[in-house]
Structure formats: structure tokens, C-alpha cells
Design a protein around this motif. Sequence first.
Motif, PDB file in Angstrom:
ATOM      1  N   ALA A   1      -3.635   0.359  -5.420  1.00 55.70           N
ATOM      2  CA  ALA A   1      -2.876   0.443  -4.278  1.00 55.70           C
ATOM      3  C   ALA A   1      -2.899   1.496  -3.391  1.00 55.70           C
ATOM      4  O   ALA A   1      -3.198   2.718  -3.893  1.00 55.70           O
ATOM      5  N   LYS A   2      -3.013   1.300  -1.917  1.00 57.11           N
ATOM      6  CA  LYS A   2      -3.082   2.413  -1.251  1.00 57.11           C
ATOM      7  C   LYS A   2      -1.602   2.998  -0.839  1.00 57.11           C
ATOM      8  O   LYS A   2      -0.963   2.451  -0.301  1.00 57.11           O
TER       9      LYS A   2
ATOM     10  N   LEU B   1       5.554  10.264  -9.285  1.00 57.95           N
ATOM     11  CA  LEU B   1       6.064   9.735  -7.972  1.00 57.95           C
ATOM     12  C   LEU B   1       5.251   8.577  -7.726  1.00 57.95           C
ATOM     13  O   LEU B   1       5.971   7.573  -7.000  1.00 57.95           O
ATOM     14  N   ARG B   2       4.062   8.261  -8.073  1.00 60.03           N
ATOM     15  CA  ARG B   2       3.085   7.352  -7.717  1.00 60.03           C
ATOM     16  C   ARG B   2       3.494   6.145  -8.573  1.00 60.03           C
ATOM     17  O   ARG B   2       3.879   5.118  -8.146  1.00 60.03           O
TER      18      ARG B   2
ATOM     19  N   ILE C   1      -7.316   5.853   5.257  1.00 60.42           N
ATOM     20  CA  ILE C   1      -8.298   4.951   4.242  1.00 60.42           C
ATOM     21  C   ILE C   1      -7.695   4.698   3.090  1.00 60.42           C
ATOM     22  O   ILE C   1      -7.479   3.599   2.812  1.00 60.42           O
ATOM     23  N   VAL C   2      -7.448   5.408   2.307  1.00 61.11           N
ATOM     24  CA  VAL C   2      -7.102   5.575   0.777  1.00 61.11           C
ATOM     25  C   VAL C   2      -5.858   5.860   0.370  1.00 61.11           C
ATOM     26  O   VAL C   2      -5.258   5.532  -0.591  1.00 61.11           O
ATOM     27  N   GLY C   3      -4.960   6.257   1.140  1.00 58.84           N
ATOM     28  CA  GLY C   3      -3.646   6.487   1.189  1.00 58.84           C
ATOM     29  C   GLY C   3      -3.409   8.102   0.719  1.00 58.84           C
ATOM     30  O   GLY C   3      -4.066   8.858   0.277  1.00 58.84           O
ATOM     31  N   PRO C   4      -2.472   8.811   1.561  1.00 60.84           N
ATOM     32  CA  PRO C   4      -2.257  10.218   1.367  1.00 60.84           C
ATOM     33  C   PRO C   4      -1.773  10.638   0.156  1.00 60.84           C
ATOM     34  O   PRO C   4      -2.284  11.763  -0.550  1.00 60.84           O
ATOM     35  N   LEU C   5      -1.146   9.949  -0.640  1.00 61.48           N
ATOM     36  CA  LEU C   5      -0.861  10.074  -2.039  1.00 61.48           C
ATOM     37  C   LEU C   5      -1.580  10.240  -3.012  1.00 61.48           C
ATOM     38  O   LEU C   5      -1.967  11.144  -3.998  1.00 61.48           O
TER      39      LEU C   5
ATOM     40  N   SER D   1       0.679  -1.251  -0.120  1.00 60.50           N
ATOM     41  CA  SER D   1       0.201  -0.099  -0.121  1.00 60.50           C
ATOM     42  C   SER D   1       0.615   1.325  -0.083  1.00 60.50           C
ATOM     43  O   SER D   1       0.257   2.256  -0.209  1.00 60.50           O
ATOM     44  N   GLY D   2       2.109   1.281   0.366  1.00 65.23           N
ATOM     45  CA  GLY D   2       2.940   2.208   0.243  1.00 65.23           C
ATOM     46  C   GLY D   2       4.268   2.147   1.202  1.00 65.23           C
ATOM     47  O   GLY D   2       4.097   1.471   2.252  1.00 65.23           O
TER      48      GLY D   2
END
Length: 455
Positions: free
Chosen positions: A453-454, A443-444, A325-329, A23-24
Motif C-alpha cells: 500500500a502507498k 503506525l503503518r 510516488i511510493v508514500g511518505p510513511l 494508499s493512505g
Amino acid sequence: MRGQPASREGSTRATDETERADSGPTAASVRAAKPGWEAPAFVAAADLHAEAATNKPRDGPYAWAVIFACFISLMLSIGINDAYGVYQQHYQLTEFPQATTTIISWIGTVQFLIMCVGGVFSGFLCERFDTRVLNAVGAVVMGIAFIAGSFCTSIEGLMATQGLLYGIGASFPFIAGTSIPTQWFTKRQGLATGIALSGSGVGGMWMTSATTALIDSVGRPWAMRVTGIVAMAAVLAVSPWMRVWLVPSRSEHTIDWAMVKNPRFLVLLGAVVFAVAAYFGPFYQMPSYSVVVLHKSATWGSNMDTLMNGLSVVGRLAVGLLADIVGPLNLLIANTALAAVSLLALWVAFDTVGTLIAVALLFGFAIGGIVSVIPVVAAQVFGVARIPSIIGLLFIGYFAGGLLGVPPMSALLDGVGHRTDYTGAVWYMALLPVCSLLFLLALRLMLTRRIRAKV
């Protein structure tokens, strides 16, 4: 008293973090050494050599007291800067009508640029000295700057006081309030950071209305004196709670140059440059645009800034709730896309009252989420142990964004639009978040190619 190395705290969660590594790349997932992730060496090193700066527990009542202190500090430091559009309108239309928009905008630009330059150094100072003392010193300098500015009758004097001196003072509450929240929480990091950073939106909202009312009732000099006294008193009052939870050991270098050379950091830095460049244009120019183009009153124009600041608070809180929940990026990408759409599809294409209100609503919501989640993204990718200095280095991007944003936009308004046609300036503003979005997507892709992906 310093505690044990902070990295031991995460060892019991290694298994869980390993399962979530796709997820990160959080600092904990890096320590779990999941195959397939190649983290920069400085992330692990910073965590392994970090020490607890206090015995206060994370995620507890004291941690929320720290969040409240950060909220107040940002409410006054960034909130005052967000309300500069009111001063811009007053200087441009009333006090210095013969001066160019570009020259007047440099007062607010210098204010923000110095905050960024000071933020680079204060980020490292926060790792070496007591942040509570640094915050208090900043409060005093902020107050003195505005009180001194109240006696100035020239643009040069205002640049030196309202711009330069205030920027120096505000850099300490700015960096501390932005970087400290991520250290104090493990379970609700995004929410806590969102609440703390919403202080800047709340400050911009009420400071815009209060400044307008004060200028109308008692004049600009007394408006600045009242602002300076309030800012100094409030930030001084909460300074005892402005403390870090982690500090790097004294053996660590002041600046880890591996961080600056890392490709992920450079791409995030590029995204920050264009995001910050996009931030201030609408806040600085929407009040005067309302008067010149839409023929509304000065009060109505300043209300647009109030509206944007109000929605930025909502955006900060929404991102804080969703980041975990969904990821900061992922949220940073979504908000940047919304900011680009609001300017490109609405402000560029239309010049009506209803459209401008829609722009204020959408852009305010989006930009609030952007500035709120940047520290969380930095903590996720690079670890929390050296987050003050990491955020301080990102302030290089804030500085560059400040130069890239308002000054060229104002020059377009003066040179191409002759202070009445905002078309070129609005187009310029609209393209800035598009550039930031491209960096964020890059970046992602560097972190993961999984769409769901989270991160």
C-alpha cells in the motif's frame, strides 16, 4: 482577505481521492468517507472550519516563492544548529578543555530544546497571527543572540545566549518553514516540502565549513558576530513571503486535545522522539571522534559534519521526489532503517577512516530524508488545515528527543569512556533509530496491513 472554507476545494476531487484511499488516509480521502477508514473527528473538523488566508493560488509561482523563503529560513535557523559540532569541538579541545563533554554539549542541546519548546507555542501563534511578522521577529532575536554570545567567555553565558536566546528566536522560522510548505501544494507536496527542508542541510553544510574557517581566521567571537548578522539579514529579507495558505476559523480551539489523545498521533510522536534523539549525536560527536580516535586534524573532523549535511540535502530532495510516488510513511520507514543499519553495521563494528566516511554518507542521506518527510506524514494522516499546530505539538517529541539523545550519549562518553572511548556512546546512538523504526512500523499497521500500500 479570507476566502471560502478550504474544504470545498477538495470536494471536486472526492471521487479520485476515494479511489486512492487504500494508499493512505489523506484529509481528502477522509472527506470521501470511504468505508473501512475511521478517521479522528478533529481531522474532518479542522478541514471543514479552515479558511483561506490569501487569494494566491496553490501550486503556482507564488507558492514556489514561499518555498524559497522557507528554504532560506531553515537554512539559517536549523543550519546553524546543525553546525554546532564545530563549536562543540572548539569548546571541548581549545576554549574549555577542563570542562566535561556533557556540560559543553548542553550549549547546543539547550539551543535545540528551546527551539522545540518555542515551536509548540509558535505553531499556535502561526494560526493566530501573521507568520511574516513572527518570522521577522525571530530573525532579529537570532541575530542578537549570536552577537551577544560573541562577548561571552563562560559556558553559562553561552548557554544563555547561543543556547537559550537563539533557541527562542529560531523557533519561529523553524516551525513556519517546516509547516507552511505542505499547505501551498496539492500536486507536488512531497517535492516542495523536500526542497524547503533541504535548506537546513544546505545551511548545515556551508555553515560548518564557514564557521571552521571563521574561527581559524578571526577567532570564535567574530565568527559568532558574522553568523548573527548574516542570519538576521537573510531571514528578514525573505520574511515577506513566509505566509500560511490556510488558517482555522476563529471559532476553533487553540489546542484540539482530541489530537493529543489519538493513538495514531501518540505513535507518530513516539517515532519522532527517537528519530530526533538519533539525529544530533553523530553531528555533535563525529568531529571530536575524528580527532581523538582516528587522530585526524580538527579541520578533517569538521569536514565529516559538512559531508553529513551535504548528503542530508540529497536525502531531503530524494525523499521529496519519491514521497508522492511510493508514500511518505513508507519512505520514512526506509530511511529510518538505513540510519539504524549505518550506525549498527558500520560505526559500532569498525573504527577506521573509511568506515567513518561511509557512516557520514549513509547516515547523512538517511537522516535528511527522515526530517524532511515527517511533516508530509503528519499532513497525510491528520490533514493540512491545522498543520502548524500539529507540527508544533510534534515539537514535544523533538524536545523529548533532544533530552534523550545528546546528554545521555555525552554522559556515557564522560563516565564510561573517559572522553577517549566512544564505544558506549556509539552503541547508544545506534539503538535510537531502531526504537523509532518500531514505532513507525506500528503506525503503518494501524493505517493498513497491505504490504504494497502507498502510505
